[in-house]
Design a protein around this motif. Structure first.
Motif, PDB file in Angstrom:
ATOM      1  N   LEU A 113       0.816  -1.215   0.000  1.00 19.42           N
ATOM      2  CA  LEU A 113       0.000   0.000   0.000  1.00 19.42           C
ATOM      3  C   LEU A 113       0.852   1.269   0.000  1.00 19.42           C
ATOM      4  CD1 LEU A 113      -2.688  -1.052   2.656  1.00 19.42           C
ATOM      5  CD2 LEU A 113      -2.788  -1.293   0.160  1.00 19.42           C
ATOM      6  N   SER A 114       0.213   2.386  -0.306  1.00 21.74           N
ATOM      7  CA  SER A 114       0.862   3.695  -0.205  1.00 21.74           C
ATOM      8  C   SER A 114       1.116   4.045   1.250  1.00 21.74           C
ATOM      9  CB  SER A 114      -0.047   4.781  -0.793  1.00 21.74           C
ATOM     10  OG  SER A 114      -0.091   4.700  -2.194  1.00 21.74           O
ATOM     11  N   SER A 115       2.148   4.812   1.495  1.00 25.06           N
ATOM     12  CA  SER A 115       2.393   5.333   2.837  1.00 25.06           C
ATOM     13  C   SER A 115       2.924   6.756   2.709  1.00 25.06           C
ATOM     14  CB  SER A 115       3.344   4.408   3.595  1.00 25.06           C
ATOM     15  OG  SER A 115       4.548   4.249   2.880  1.00 25.06           O
TER      16      SER A 115
ATOM     17  N   MET B  19      -8.043  -9.080  -4.804  1.00 26.85           N
ATOM     18  CA  MET B  19      -8.726  -7.954  -4.154  1.00 26.85           C
ATOM     19  C   MET B  19      -8.756  -8.166  -2.640  1.00 26.85           C
ATOM     20  SD  MET B  19     -11.961  -7.086  -6.696  1.00 26.85           S
ATOM     21  CE  MET B  19     -12.316  -5.495  -5.967  1.00 26.85           C
ATOM     22  N   ILE B  20      -8.823  -7.047  -1.950  1.00 25.67           N
ATOM     23  CA  ILE B  20      -9.022  -7.053  -0.500  1.00 25.67           C
ATOM     24  C   ILE B  20     -10.280  -6.240  -0.232  1.00 25.67           C
ATOM     25  CG2 ILE B  20      -8.097  -6.347   1.744  1.00 25.67           C
ATOM     26  CD1 ILE B  20      -5.290  -6.485   0.514  1.00 25.67           C
ATOM     27  N   GLY B  21     -11.142  -6.753   0.618  1.00 26.30           N
ATOM     28  CA  GLY B  21     -12.336  -6.004   1.005  1.00 26.30           C
ATOM     29  C   GLY B  21     -12.370  -5.800   2.510  1.00 26.30           C
ATOM     30  N   SER B  66     -11.147  -9.306   4.180  1.00 28.27           N
ATOM     31  CA  SER B  66     -11.479 -10.426   3.297  1.00 28.27           C
ATOM     32  C   SER B  66     -10.607 -10.311   2.056  1.00 28.27           C
ATOM     33  CB  SER B  66     -12.948 -10.353   2.873  1.00 28.27           C
ATOM     34  OG  SER B  66     -13.787 -10.205   4.003  1.00 28.27           O
ATOM     35  N   ARG B  67     -10.044 -11.404   1.611  1.00 31.39           N
ATOM     36  CA  ARG B  67      -9.254 -11.352   0.382  1.00 31.39           C
ATOM     37  C   ARG B  67      -9.676 -12.483  -0.535  1.00 31.39           C
ATOM     38  NH1 ARG B  67      -3.208 -13.191   2.054  1.00 31.39           N
ATOM     39  NH2 ARG B  67      -3.001 -12.957  -0.202  1.00 31.39           N
ATOM     40  N   PHE B  68      -9.523 -12.245  -1.810  1.00 35.52           N
ATOM     41  CA  PHE B  68      -9.954 -13.237  -2.785  1.00 35.52           C
ATOM     42  C   PHE B  68      -9.332 -12.910  -4.133  1.00 35.52           C
ATOM     43  CE2 PHE B  68     -12.888 -10.061  -4.360  1.00 35.52           C
ATOM     44  CZ  PHE B  68     -13.246  -9.369  -3.216  1.00 35.52           C
ATOM     45  N   LEU B  69      -9.298 -13.914  -4.971  1.00 39.16           N
ATOM     46  CA  LEU B  69      -8.845 -13.711  -6.342  1.00 39.16           C
ATOM     47  C   LEU B  69     -10.093 -13.528  -7.196  1.00 39.16           C
ATOM     48  CD1 LEU B  69      -6.672 -13.585  -8.497  1.00 39.16           C
ATOM     49  CD2 LEU B  69      -6.842 -16.071  -8.713  1.00 39.16           C
ATOM     50  N   ALA B  70     -10.313 -12.300  -7.621  1.00 42.33           N
ATOM     51  CA  ALA B  70     -11.498 -12.001  -8.415  1.00 42.33           C
ATOM     52  C   ALA B  70     -11.239 -12.431  -9.854  1.00 42.33           C
ATOM     53  CB  ALA B  70     -11.810 -10.512  -8.346  1.00 42.33           C
ATOM     54  N   PRO B  71     -12.094 -13.293 -10.393  1.00 37.44           N
ATOM     55  CA  PRO B  71     -11.869 -13.748 -11.770  1.00 37.44           C
ATOM     56  C   PRO B  71     -12.305 -12.695 -12.789  1.00 37.44           C
ATOM     57  CG  PRO B  71     -13.828 -14.778 -10.867  1.00 37.44           C
ATOM     58  CD  PRO B  71     -13.265 -13.918  -9.765  1.00 37.44           C
ATOM     59  N   THR B 256      -9.710  -2.816  -2.176  1.00 36.32           N
ATOM     60  CA  THR B 256      -8.426  -2.502  -2.812  1.00 36.32           C
ATOM     61  C   THR B 256      -8.209  -3.568  -3.870  1.00 36.32           C
ATOM     62  OG1 THR B 256      -7.532  -1.612  -0.748  1.00 36.32           O
ATOM     63  CG2 THR B 256      -5.934  -2.253  -2.439  1.00 36.32           C
ATOM     64  N   SER B 257      -7.951  -3.132  -5.081  1.00 33.25           N
ATOM     65  CA  SER B 257      -7.815  -4.075  -6.185  1.00 33.25           C
ATOM     66  C   SER B 257      -6.411  -4.021  -6.766  1.00 33.25           C
ATOM     67  CB  SER B 257      -8.841  -3.704  -7.259  1.00 33.25           C
ATOM     68  OG  SER B 257      -8.594  -4.434  -8.420  1.00 33.25           O
TER      69      SER B 257
END
Lengths: 286, 286, 286, 286
Positions: A113-115, B19-21, B66-71, B256-257
């Protein structure tokens, strides 16, 4: 091999001020420390000195931090350490592969991430232009490190506390931390986790390089572990002694003062010693 | 009182992207959640949808991530929650005193430092000019909150992802997060720890205020605890539902993508319900 | 009174580079110059020197500019002048009124706009906060000058070529030009035309003040004419010798080089002489 | 060929404000104007309108400027023009050579310097990286124009009044003026004089391109004259109608208001007409 490091830093404070110091060795070195290293904080005048109470804590990055209320007047911070260090250079692993973001350990994600000093958002398209064609993994990390080393020149006079990676990218001049901030930002922009590191870096088994000081370098996360990188001295070195890691210089400032503290003395040295504690001479300059 | 919140966010992705949510409720609310809230992630097309595997983790600030690999293709994130909330407004404590920095808990110190959007270093002298004369503690925190509220105007069109507190200070226009970033920065500059907060803020027991959305506010640390502040809506509100806290918006972005993700739908609502689950009507506008 | 000024500036150039110098006196002083002042440009080495051809022109601000192709090697710019100056301090006119913008002469309007170092657009709301309550005209101009003088401290080490008025406003430290850039920007933001000025400012009839150098000051347009202001030395001075005026330091740089030119020597002095050309001693320090 | 252009711009002013308009055609077009074009300024309400006195002047760049005191209330600026334009596209001259700086006419030199939106100083090293390998002259100018066109995307929503060339370089999105500011800055950094231009650019003899508006383009100085360039529409166009030139958008803003002026209407059109004054239809879209 044994590395002895020592420092004395003095400030003059017009009034009491809370301070934080990241001047201890990193907890990960505990098993390799030869005698108990510590941070001494003293108020002093021409005749005497008196200790200042210090409280220690571990921050969210795992660093050993010291905090204290510095009284008005003259303040001295000092310490020394002796650590058993590997006598090998920074590891090289040209095979180290780059993890897809979805495979990274959760606690590593923050280093994408940015900082404060590392505006990944503002440099991501620039990074794509410069490094999009490179092979992900070790090769890309080296490409970035070398690009920064080759495009930025060192100048102590160019230092300023608010200089960001974007400033370094446009001005192309800086000190240690500036080189590392730019390299960190470009790595993150290419989805390589990167964190800022402070520690001692002496001219150990090397001819004089201008170092021998608190120094800054950085680490990239590839193939399941962190690897040392240094965009200022972009060759492998021996004898780095780790103090702290964080997102950027904000997190691991040597000292942070919540009030005015005028620096009046700054001495730091880090050198190899033999078992008897005698300094090992540097090799001759080539 | 019961608050129901729900959201549906859709993206179109040209290719796979990690992605992170931060779309779950904060772990501190667990004992007050009525039914298991969760984040559903689905790939969908006109005919069907299929679930995407999600991994959860807690970040260094204590947020549930939450994190996941968005297709590649169409992606939908959705969820709903029902929480038991206090039916009282944000607490007020005019007696809350400001801790000297040396008394602050160690884990609070990081919220005095500069971060990506909050350049404490660049605004500290400005803050001293503006607020140096105010009484430390609650009064100073309110003074800062109200100053930001009164000097910045709201305009959705003025939003931009790289807008910093210094930009808000000079441009005097922004959205939720911009108000809070400026207030956070000015608080830190005056040695009041301040952190950024995301959550739901509906028009609960209030006439229409333009909210009813994911919202941002902030918290200041005074007298041993964190207090809710909101420089955009600088009156006390009912029914905030906490999602995440961090140094600034960088740490707690809703999503965050790590790759391109084009937003195609954004629905969010938060409202009071009775025990039967029926929405409680808003009071009439004055 | 007579003021003699002289300078010698040397550069080392790795290759030929076009240069522009604004090192002549301003054309408005022509009738008061005692002997023909000029700019000498020479290429030199340890044994000899040879003149470099110089072409003069007047720029759009009315300044006398010199241009030349500086050859690779060592370059020397030098000159001296003797002018008859008023022996009175910078004029004061507390009655000077501020023109409404619509009454200003057309050629003055450009000095209300933003320029490279003077971001009127970014500081106009700040200026309104700080100076909106002051009385338009001379009082407002003095308020701005004194505010800058009192909020910014002088430090040679803080100089950097890209420092803007906004940087000076946040950092509160700078050199001559930085003080003036901030004051100019704040004046323009309050609709007082302001322009940047370069010239000689010696310690003439004053005890030592740290000046005696090329200096920068500024002028404001009030009541039909330009008035000298100086936010660094905010008292009235004797013996300013005008070289050039422009929107900001971009327009009137002492030298602008279109290629690398490393400064190797910089000497400048400006002092009062009697009719025989003998320097008049400074008054004793108080 | 004949081009008719017309505009109506309306503002609402809470109180009187001085304004400057650069809404007339450039004096260099005088011999090609078919009927006297002018700027009408009127105060109006639902029942009537009354003229506002306008004063004209030529600024230091040679532009025809209009100034007036806009009274509180509703204000309308309008005008129309008919000019005889060449029916050829923007000239191309692949042989146009780049002057060494020392050969440039003196009045062209200012277009090598930094200005408000064009930080040549901050982008010169970047420009060297990107364009240092290109052939000086026309080829280099085209390379820069095309680079900007290919790396920046157009988005009306991304416009903001303080966006600089450096912002455009990092964000890679902008409107007309942002494309041109970046291209101008990169040209100047490579020692090609470049100036900002405003005018009408209709979809003349072209299928729909999204233009038909006041537009911005730029000119570069090569081989003894200025050449039209457009980094947004990087193909050659027919029917540009020149209004003003300057260092950047600061100098040639359509309107500059010294007080609050809320835009309430904005109409502008520019199109080819035949001798009878009838609009010539656009060619069909491909």
């Amino acid at each position: 091999m044994l590395i002895r490091s020592e420092f004395t830093i003095e400030f003059q404070l017009p009034q009491d001020a809370a301070m934080i110091g990241l001047l201890r060795l990193h907890p990960s070195l505990d098993s390799r420390v030869r005698f108990p290293e510590q941070l001494r904080v003293e108020k002093f005048d021409t005749e005497q000195s008196s200790p200042v109470a210090v409280e220690e804590y571990i921050d969210s990055f795992g660093n050993r931090c010291s905090r204290f209320l510095a009284p008005a007047g003259n303040l001295r911070l000092s310490g020394e350490s002796l650590v058993i260090a590997a006598d090998t250079i920074d590891p090289i692993c040209t095979e180290a592969r780059q993890h897809p973001v979805e495979e990274l350990p959760a606690d590593v994600l923050q280093f994408l991430l940015s900082s404060r000093y590392c505006q990944v958002d503002q440099l991501s398209l620039v990074a794509g232009d410069l490094f999009g064609h490179t092979t992900p993994g070790w090769a890309r990390a080296i490409w970035i490190r070398d690009w920064v080393h080759n495009h930025v020149s060192f100048d102590y006079k160019s230092a300023r506390p608010i200089k960001t990676a974007l400033d370094v990218f446009t001005e192309r001049v800086g000190v240690c931390r500036d080189f590392q901030h730019l390299a960190i930002t470009l790595c993150r922009a290419m989805n390589i986790p990167a964190r800022y590191v402070t520690g001692y870096l002496g001219d150990i088994r090397r001819p004089f390089s201008g170092a021998g000081d608190f120094s800054a370098w950085y680490e990239v996360f590839l193939d399941g572990r962190w690897w040392t990188m240094d965009a200022r001295h972009n060759d492998e070195r021996i004898g780095r002694v780790l103090m702290a890691t964080g997102r950027d210089a904000t997190d691991v400032a040597i000292t942070t003062s919540f009030g005015i503290a005028n620096l009046t003395k700054f001495y730091v040295e880090s050198y190899e010693v033999d078992d008897a504690g005698t300094p090992v001479p540097l090799p001759p300059k080539p």
